[in-house]
Design a protein around this motif. Structure first.
Motif, PDB file in Angstrom:
ATOM      1  N   TRP A  10       0.838  -1.193   0.000  1.00 35.25           N
ATOM      2  CA  TRP A  10       0.000   0.000   0.000  1.00 35.25           C
ATOM      3  C   TRP A  10       0.874   1.245   0.000  1.00 35.25           C
ATOM      4  O   TRP A  10       1.932   1.275   0.613  1.00 35.25           O
ATOM      5  CB  TRP A  10      -0.862   0.039   1.278  1.00 35.25           C
ATOM      6  N   TYR A  11       0.399   2.284  -0.717  1.00 29.22           N
ATOM      7  CA  TYR A  11       0.938   3.636  -0.542  1.00 29.22           C
ATOM      8  C   TYR A  11      -0.188   4.393   0.161  1.00 29.22           C
ATOM      9  O   TYR A  11      -1.149   4.795  -0.518  1.00 29.22           O
ATOM     10  CB  TYR A  11       1.216   4.307  -1.886  1.00 29.22           C
ATOM     11  N   GLY A  12      -0.108   4.572   1.458  1.00 29.56           N
ATOM     12  CA  GLY A  12      -1.230   5.194   2.166  1.00 29.56           C
ATOM     13  C   GLY A  12      -2.502   4.410   1.901  1.00 29.56           C
ATOM     14  O   GLY A  12      -2.568   3.212   2.197  1.00 29.56           O
ATOM     15  N   ALA A  13      -3.483   5.066   1.283  1.00 30.66           N
ATOM     16  CA  ALA A  13      -4.761   4.401   1.026  1.00 30.66           C
ATOM     17  C   ALA A  13      -4.773   3.639  -0.305  1.00 30.66           C
ATOM     18  O   ALA A  13      -5.740   2.959  -0.621  1.00 30.66           O
ATOM     19  CB  ALA A  13      -5.881   5.436   1.030  1.00 30.66           C
ATOM     20  N   ILE A  14      -3.695   3.782  -1.091  1.00 32.96           N
ATOM     21  CA  ILE A  14      -3.675   3.128  -2.411  1.00 32.96           C
ATOM     22  C   ILE A  14      -3.114   1.709  -2.294  1.00 32.96           C
ATOM     23  O   ILE A  14      -1.980   1.513  -1.849  1.00 32.96           O
ATOM     24  CB  ILE A  14      -2.810   3.937  -3.404  1.00 32.96           C
ATOM     25  N   HIS A  15      -3.934   0.761  -2.710  1.00 34.23           N
ATOM     26  CA  HIS A  15      -3.534  -0.646  -2.664  1.00 34.23           C
ATOM     27  C   HIS A  15      -2.836  -0.977  -3.988  1.00 34.23           C
ATOM     28  O   HIS A  15      -3.488  -1.317  -4.973  1.00 34.23           O
ATOM     29  CB  HIS A  15      -4.803  -1.492  -2.473  1.00 34.23           C
ATOM     30  N   ALA A  16      -1.500  -0.829  -4.015  1.00 37.66           N
ATOM     31  CA  ALA A  16      -0.764  -0.887  -5.288  1.00 37.66           C
ATOM     32  C   ALA A  16      -0.477  -2.315  -5.737  1.00 37.66           C
ATOM     33  O   ALA A  16      -0.434  -2.596  -6.938  1.00 37.66           O
ATOM     34  CB  ALA A  16       0.536  -0.096  -5.185  1.00 37.66           C
ATOM     35  N   ILE A  17      -0.258  -3.218  -4.797  1.00 39.99           N
ATOM     36  CA  ILE A  17       0.047  -4.618  -5.122  1.00 39.99           C
ATOM     37  C   ILE A  17      -0.954  -5.504  -4.383  1.00 39.99           C
ATOM     38  O   ILE A  17      -1.069  -5.430  -3.152  1.00 39.99           O
ATOM     39  CB  ILE A  17       1.484  -4.979  -4.671  1.00 39.99           C
ATOM     40  N   LYS A  18      -1.678  -6.306  -5.156  1.00 36.51           N
ATOM     41  CA  LYS A  18      -2.778  -7.092  -4.580  1.00 36.51           C
ATOM     42  C   LYS A  18      -2.529  -8.589  -4.752  1.00 36.51           C
ATOM     43  O   LYS A  18      -2.690  -9.120  -5.850  1.00 36.51           O
ATOM     44  CB  LYS A  18      -4.089  -6.708  -5.283  1.00 36.51           C
ATOM     45  N   ASN A  19      -2.102  -9.213  -3.677  1.00 37.01           N
ATOM     46  CA  ASN A  19      -1.946 -10.680  -3.687  1.00 37.01           C
ATOM     47  C   ASN A  19      -1.118 -11.204  -4.851  1.00 37.01           C
ATOM     48  O   ASN A  19      -1.523 -12.138  -5.535  1.00 37.01           O
ATOM     49  CB  ASN A  19      -3.324 -11.354  -3.737  1.00 37.01           C
ATOM     50  N   ILE A  20       0.037 -10.608  -5.039  1.00 35.71           N
ATOM     51  CA  ILE A  20       0.892 -11.083  -6.137  1.00 35.71           C
ATOM     52  C   ILE A  20       1.768 -12.251  -5.674  1.00 35.71           C
ATOM     53  O   ILE A  20       2.352 -12.204  -4.587  1.00 35.71           O
ATOM     54  CB  ILE A  20       1.756  -9.923  -6.667  1.00 35.71           C
ATOM     55  N   SER A  21       1.825 -13.264  -6.524  1.00 36.42           N
ATOM     56  CA  SER A  21       2.729 -14.396  -6.309  1.00 36.42           C
ATOM     57  C   SER A  21       3.454 -14.687  -7.616  1.00 36.42           C
ATOM     58  O   SER A  21       2.840 -14.634  -8.680  1.00 36.42           O
ATOM     59  CB  SER A  21       1.954 -15.662  -5.918  1.00 36.42           C
ATOM     60  N   PHE A  22       4.743 -14.972  -7.521  1.00 38.22           N
ATOM     61  CA  PHE A  22       5.477 -15.452  -8.699  1.00 38.22           C
ATOM     62  C   PHE A  22       6.820 -15.996  -8.233  1.00 38.22           C
ATOM     63  O   PHE A  22       7.191 -15.829  -7.074  1.00 38.22           O
ATOM     64  CB  PHE A  22       5.682 -14.339  -9.749  1.00 38.22           C
ATOM     65  N   ASP A  23       7.504 -16.683  -9.143  1.00 39.91           N
ATOM     66  CA  ASP A  23       8.837 -17.132  -8.761  1.00 39.91           C
ATOM     67  C   ASP A  23       9.825 -17.026  -9.912  1.00 39.91           C
ATOM     68  O   ASP A  23       9.450 -16.847 -11.064  1.00 39.91           O
ATOM     69  CB  ASP A  23       8.825 -18.542  -8.163  1.00 39.91           C
ATOM     70  N   VAL A  24      11.086 -17.069  -9.513  1.00 42.36           N
ATOM     71  CA  VAL A  24      12.187 -17.015 -10.475  1.00 42.36           C
ATOM     72  C   VAL A  24      13.122 -18.161 -10.122  1.00 42.36           C
ATOM     73  O   VAL A  24      13.568 -18.268  -8.984  1.00 42.36           O
ATOM     74  CB  VAL A  24      12.951 -15.672 -10.377  1.00 42.36           C
ATOM     75  N   GLU A  25      13.382 -19.014 -11.117  1.00 46.06           N
ATOM     76  CA  GLU A  25      14.302 -20.135 -10.891  1.00 46.06           C
ATOM     77  C   GLU A  25      15.718 -19.719 -11.279  1.00 46.06           C
ATOM     78  O   GLU A  25      15.899 -18.860 -12.149  1.00 46.06           O
ATOM     79  CB  GLU A  25      13.904 -21.342 -11.755  1.00 46.06           C
ATOM     80  N   ASP A  26      16.662 -20.399 -10.662  1.00 48.63           N
ATOM     81  CA  ASP A  26      18.069 -20.183 -10.975  1.00 48.63           C
ATOM     82  C   ASP A  26      18.288 -20.301 -12.491  1.00 48.63           C
ATOM     83  O   ASP A  26      17.837 -21.261 -13.105  1.00 48.63           O
ATOM     84  CB  ASP A  26      18.873 -21.272 -10.233  1.00 48.63           C
ATOM     85  N   GLY A  27      18.922 -19.322 -13.089  1.00 44.97           N
ATOM     86  CA  GLY A  27      19.259 -19.395 -14.515  1.00 44.97           C
ATOM     87  C   GLY A  27      18.216 -18.830 -15.459  1.00 44.97           C
ATOM     88  O   GLY A  27      18.436 -18.819 -16.673  1.00 44.97           O
ATOM     89  N   GLU A  28      17.112 -18.347 -14.934  1.00 47.46           N
ATOM     90  CA  GLU A  28      16.073 -17.815 -15.816  1.00 47.46           C
ATOM     91  C   GLU A  28      16.279 -16.324 -16.117  1.00 47.46           C
ATOM     92  O   GLU A  28      16.980 -15.614 -15.394  1.00 47.46           O
ATOM     93  CB  GLU A  28      14.691 -17.952 -15.159  1.00 47.46           C
ATOM     94  N   ILE A  29      15.604 -15.874 -17.201  1.00 44.26           N
ATOM     95  CA  ILE A  29      15.290 -14.443 -17.348  1.00 44.26           C
ATOM     96  C   ILE A  29      13.773 -14.385 -17.237  1.00 44.26           C
ATOM     97  O   ILE A  29      13.065 -14.966 -18.064  1.00 44.26           O
ATOM     98  CB  ILE A  29      15.686 -13.871 -18.717  1.00 44.26           C
ATOM     99  N   VAL A  30      13.277 -13.737 -16.200  1.00 43.07           N
ATOM    100  CA  VAL A  30      11.831 -13.605 -16.035  1.00 43.07           C
ATOM    101  C   VAL A  30      11.445 -12.155 -16.291  1.00 43.07           C
ATOM    102  O   VAL A  30      12.048 -11.231 -15.731  1.00 43.07           O
ATOM    103  CB  VAL A  30      11.389 -14.060 -14.625  1.00 43.07           C
ATOM    104  N   ALA A  31      10.459 -11.951 -17.164  1.00 41.45           N
ATOM    105  CA  ALA A  31      10.008 -10.592 -17.502  1.00 41.45           C
ATOM    106  C   ALA A  31       8.706 -10.286 -16.780  1.00 41.45           C
ATOM    107  O   ALA A  31       7.810 -11.127 -16.725  1.00 41.45           O
ATOM    108  CB  ALA A  31       9.806 -10.478 -19.007  1.00 41.45           C
ATOM    109  N   LEU A  32       8.633  -9.086 -16.213  1.00 33.75           N
ATOM    110  CA  LEU A  32       7.357  -8.565 -15.692  1.00 33.75           C
ATOM    111  C   LEU A  32       6.943  -7.471 -16.659  1.00 33.75           C
ATOM    112  O   LEU A  32       7.655  -6.473 -16.798  1.00 33.75           O
ATOM    113  CB  LEU A  32       7.530  -7.913 -14.318  1.00 33.75           C
ATOM    114  N   ILE A  33       5.800  -7.676 -17.322  1.00 31.74           N
ATOM    115  CA  ILE A  33       5.352  -6.642 -18.256  1.00 31.74           C
ATOM    116  C   ILE A  33       3.979  -6.127 -17.827  1.00 31.74           C
ATOM    117  O   ILE A  33       3.292  -6.755 -17.017  1.00 31.74           O
ATOM    118  CB  ILE A  33       5.327  -7.145 -19.718  1.00 31.74           C
ATOM    119  N   GLY A  34       3.590  -4.994 -18.372  1.00 30.24           N
ATOM    120  CA  GLY A  34       2.307  -4.403 -18.012  1.00 30.24           C
ATOM    121  C   GLY A  34       2.338  -2.912 -18.264  1.00 30.24           C
ATOM    122  O   GLY A  34       3.406  -2.327 -18.434  1.00 30.24           O
ATOM    123  N   ALA A  35       1.162  -2.315 -18.285  1.00 31.83           N
ATOM    124  CA  ALA A  35       1.043  -0.891 -18.603  1.00 31.83           C
ATOM    125  C   ALA A  35       1.612  -0.030 -17.477  1.00 31.83           C
ATOM    126  O   ALA A  35       1.923  -0.528 -16.392  1.00 31.83           O
ATOM    127  CB  ALA A  35      -0.426  -0.547 -18.834  1.00 31.83           C
TER     128      ALA A  35
END
Ligand code: ATP
Length: 233
Positions: A10-35
């Motif tokens: 949260w930033y004050g009253a703004i809920h910026a990240i909502k229940n995010i889950s993800f993982d990165v394995e050794d040796g990967e390139i993982v991309a997070l994309i979005g607007a």
């Protein structure tokens, strides 16, 4: 290597990240994309300890880092190259690189510096130049080089191609691939979804603080929804 489970930020009253889950394995390139505003930068800041999640867990190399101070997270090998480069403009290239090594034992610094100069010969040429006078692409190289000085096991790059000319974007992505081939695992945040997914092992699509889609880089590149929303149709 990295396992993020149900984080909420949260930033004050703004809920910026909502229940995010993800993982990165050794040796990967993982991309997070979005607007813009999807929460990608907020996610990276939470992983590096600059912001805190109110729930869930963040495990890195089998250790719970969710409450760890930021400098200890860096020392563990989770290193964040922030959006907008943030080089120290008044300092030289080499002084900037030295700043990146503050968690490292003295005896490894010279070796790390040589490694950075191998990846970025341009920085070696300009090592006495004041960082504020470097081009945008060179500043991005410096920001990445400074991150490498901390000996990352996992390097988090926030929008490395932002604001760069196409030729420089190409070079930066080539360097990311070389770093990956040399053994660094990478978590890449990008608005340039095409370029990011092209080199990614896997990717996650974020929308308004949640993960809405995941798949291999190639699956996402060919996904109709991703094409419409992020790849220009
Ligand atoms: P961008 O590519 O534009 O940086 P992003 O996906 O990285 O986008 P974030 O910067 O993580 O998005 O922002 C997520 C949400 O949190 C947005 O709604 C943004 O307005 C809000 N936000 C980010 N920083 C702050 C802040 N310091 N104070 C209040 N709200 C913030």
């Amino acid at each position: 290597m990295l396992s993020v489970y149900n984080i909420n930020v949260w930033y004050g009253a703004i809920h910026a990240i909502k229940n995010i889950s993800f993982d990165v394995e050794d040796g990967e390139i993982v991309a997070l994309i979005g607007a813009n505003g999807a929460g990608k930068s907020t996610t990276l800041k939470t992983l590096s300890g600059l912001l805190r999640s109110r729930s869930g867990s963040i495990k890195f190399m089998d250790e719970d880092i969710m409450h760890m101070p930021a400098e200890r997270i860096v020392a563990h090998g989770l290193v964040h190259v922030p959006e907008g480069r943030r080089v120290f403009a008044q300092m030289t290239v080499e002084e900037n690189l030295d700043m990146g090594a503050y968690t490292q034992p003295k005896e490894t610094i010279a070796e790390n510096l040589e490694r950075v100069y191998t990846h970025f010969p341009r920085l070696k040429e300009r090592r006495r130049q004041v960082a504020g006078t470097l081009s945008g692409g060179e500043q991005q190289m410096l920001a990445m080089g400074r991150g490498l000085m901390a000996n990352p096991k996992l390097l988090m790059l926030d929008e490395p191609s932002m604001g760069l000319a196409p030729i420089m974007v190409e070079q930066i992505f080539e360097i990311i691939e070389l770093l990956h081939e040399a053994g660094t695992t990478i978590l890449l945040v990008e608005q340039n979804a095409q370029a990011a997914l092209s080199i990614a092992t896997r990717g996650y699509v974020m929308e308004t603080g949640t993960v809405t889609l995941t798949g291999t880089g190639q699956e996402l590149l060919h996904n109709d929804d991703v094409r419409k929303a992020y790849l220009g149709g």
